[in-house]
Design an enzyme around this catalytic site. Structure first.
Site, PDB file in Angstrom:
ATOM      1  N   ARG A 237      46.002 -14.147  25.752  1.00 17.87           N
ATOM      2  CA  ARG A 237      45.481 -13.565  24.397  1.00 17.87           C
ATOM      3  C   ARG A 237      44.832 -12.383  24.321  1.00 17.87           C
ATOM      4  O   ARG A 237      44.118 -12.128  25.101  1.00 17.87           O
ATOM      5  CB  ARG A 237      44.714 -15.184  23.926  1.00 17.87           C
ATOM      6  CG  ARG A 237      45.258 -16.421  23.947  1.00 17.87           C
ATOM      7  CD  ARG A 237      46.245 -16.523  22.760  1.00 17.87           C
ATOM      8  NE  ARG A 237      46.806 -17.675  22.483  1.00 17.87           N
ATOM      9  CZ  ARG A 237      47.860 -18.201  22.914  1.00 17.87           C
ATOM     10  NH1 ARG A 237      48.670 -17.229  23.540  1.00 17.87           N
ATOM     11  NH2 ARG A 237      48.377 -19.444  22.389  1.00 17.87           N
ATOM     12  N   GLU A 266      46.482 -10.349  15.498  1.00 13.22           N
ATOM     13  CA  GLU A 266      47.952 -10.364  15.118  1.00 13.22           C
ATOM     14  C   GLU A 266      48.246 -10.908  13.733  1.00 13.22           C
ATOM     15  O   GLU A 266      47.656 -11.570  13.250  1.00 13.22           O
ATOM     16  CB  GLU A 266      48.566 -11.542  16.388  1.00 13.22           C
ATOM     17  CG  GLU A 266      48.075 -10.980  17.777  1.00 13.22           C
ATOM     18  CD  GLU A 266      48.857 -12.038  18.873  1.00 13.22           C
ATOM     19  OE1 GLU A 266      49.506 -13.087  18.325  1.00 13.22           O
ATOM     20  OE2 GLU A 266      48.417 -11.631  20.017  1.00 13.22           O
ATOM     21  N   HIS A 285      54.041 -10.699  20.325  1.00 10.78           N
ATOM     22  CA  HIS A 285      53.938 -12.204  21.008  1.00 10.78           C
ATOM     23  C   HIS A 285      55.110 -12.997  21.079  1.00 10.78           C
ATOM     24  O   HIS A 285      55.269 -13.937  20.491  1.00 10.78           O
ATOM     25  CB  HIS A 285      52.783 -12.811  19.854  1.00 10.78           C
ATOM     26  CG  HIS A 285      52.140 -13.987  20.619  1.00 10.78           C
ATOM     27  ND1 HIS A 285      50.752 -14.470  20.188  1.00 10.78           N
ATOM     28  CD2 HIS A 285      52.462 -14.985  21.578  1.00 10.78           C
ATOM     29  CE1 HIS A 285      50.278 -15.431  21.010  1.00 10.78           C
ATOM     30  NE2 HIS A 285      51.295 -15.721  21.983  1.00 10.78           N
TER      31      HIS A 285
HETATM   32  C1  DGY Z   1      51.748 -20.482  23.279  1.00 14.48           C
HETATM   33  O1  DGY Z   1      52.509 -21.464  23.420  1.00 14.48           O
HETATM   34  O2  DGY Z   1      50.452 -20.575  23.517  1.00 14.48           O
HETATM   35  C2  DGY Z   1      52.160 -19.292  23.180  1.00 14.48           C
HETATM   36  O3  DGY Z   1      51.436 -18.184  23.287  1.00 14.48           O
HETATM   37  C3  DGY Z   1      53.309 -18.941  22.035  1.00 14.48           C
HETATM   38  O4  DGY Z   1      52.322 -18.886  21.089  1.00 14.48           O
END
Ligand code: DGY
Length: 321
Positions: A237, A266, A285
């Site tokens: 993240r 984002e 992402h």
């Molecule tokens: C998740 O599944 O957490 C990935 O980052 C996709 O958002």
């Protein structure tokens, strides 16, 4: 069919039909200008929510007193206040496992692209600069035989370690809350403190979930510990890294580059300084974003939701009570 659910992410017709066989479904398009207002309208009376990428705060949960389950189409659960959901006796479910390999592929794609300057040089060719054979100014750095440091040795970290050790003959180091004897035995991975890992790895890949203890885990101090020229890959993240400190380290050439799939904000603002740095590969992402994997995640989320509303224990229940 006395349960009502709200779906706020696009589902395939097959999954939608499966849901509709069991529950009354209201769909909300959060990309529409009135999407959030529409969600607020339909929350009262909802027993289940199915979707992703929406921070579900108490302002929204207060509107849904009958809510029993939030089924997130994601592995990460940082969009939810888990203690609050538990207090409300609302189950939270997520979709691990099905996205592990695809997300590890994304990590490796960023690692290779950064090391071999794939995006920068592809753009250079496209811009018409390739007139003679290349010299050292355009060379990249080897991946095979180097050291990969994985921060967070969960499922995705393990899949990265397998790729690195078996596919690229890399030495694998890891840092995690707990030692992982399996990864040590199968991939020859060696445990290090975070500081030691940062000082030894040629590539550092972040796979930790975002939590109070991982927010800002990689800041100016940690970036300064990285080997000169090392490459940072973030598929965790954005907030795990202090982005301003990263920009500084990249600008100064303190580290060699970064492959980033996640950002503090984002979508990444078009004027982000990251986008002006040639040693950054930035993707939107896309960790799990393949047709096959996103369908498998949605299927898993539908199963979780139906299990929860049927009074069963969902397979991927985050906050069991
Ligand atoms: C998740 O599944 O957490 C990935 O980052 C996709 O958002």
């Amino acid at each position: 069919m006395n349960k009502r659910i709200v779906v706020y992410k696009t589902l395939s017709p097959a999954l939608l039909e499966r849901l509709q066989q069991h529950v009354a479904v209201t769909q909300v398009d959060l990309t529409a200008s009135d999407g959030l207002a529409r969600l607020r309208e339909v929350l009262p009376g909802a027993h289940g929510l199915l979707g992703a990428s929406l921070p579900l705060g108490s302002d929204l949960l207060d509107l849904a007193p009958d809510l029993q389950v939030v089924s997130s189409i994601s592995v990460g659960v940082d969009n939810y206040d888990i203690p609050d959901l538990t207090r409300r006796r609302v189950m939270l479910t997520h979709t691990p496992d099905v996205l592990t390999e695809t997300t590890a592929d994304t990590g490796f794609a960023l690692l290779l692209a950064s090391a071999r300057r794939v995006v920068e040089l592809a753009n250079w060719v496209r811009d018409g600069h390739w007139h003679k054979s290349l010299g050292p100014a355009h060379f990249g750095t080897d991946v095979q035989g180097k050291t990969l440091g994985i921060v967070g040795m969960g499922r995705i970290g393990d899949a990265l370690a397998r790729r690195a050790a078996a596919g690229f003959g890399m030495r694998v180091l890891y840092h995690s809350n707990h030692r992982k004897p399996d990864a040590e035995a199968r991939h020859g991975a060696r445990y290090r403190s975070l500081d030691a890992l940062l000082g030894e790895a040629d590539f550092v890949c972040l796979t930790v979930p975002l939590s109070a203890s991982t927010e800002g885990l990689i800041g100016a101090r940690e970036l300064a510990l990285m080997k000169p020229g090392a490459i940072l890959v973030n598929i965790a993240r954005g907030r795990v890294v202090d982005e301003a400190a990263l920009i500084e380290a990249l600008r100064d050439g303190r580290i060699g580059g970064a492959g980033l799939d996640v950002f503090e904000q984002e979508p990444l603002p078009a004027d982000s300084p990251l986008l002006r740095l040639s040693n950054v590969v930035a993707t939107p992402h896309i960790g799990s974003a393949t047709h096959e994997t996103r369908e498998a995640m949605a299927r898993c989320a539908v199963d979780n939701l139906l299990e929860a509303l049927a009074g069963e224990r969902p397979r991927y229940w985050v906050n069991p009570f």
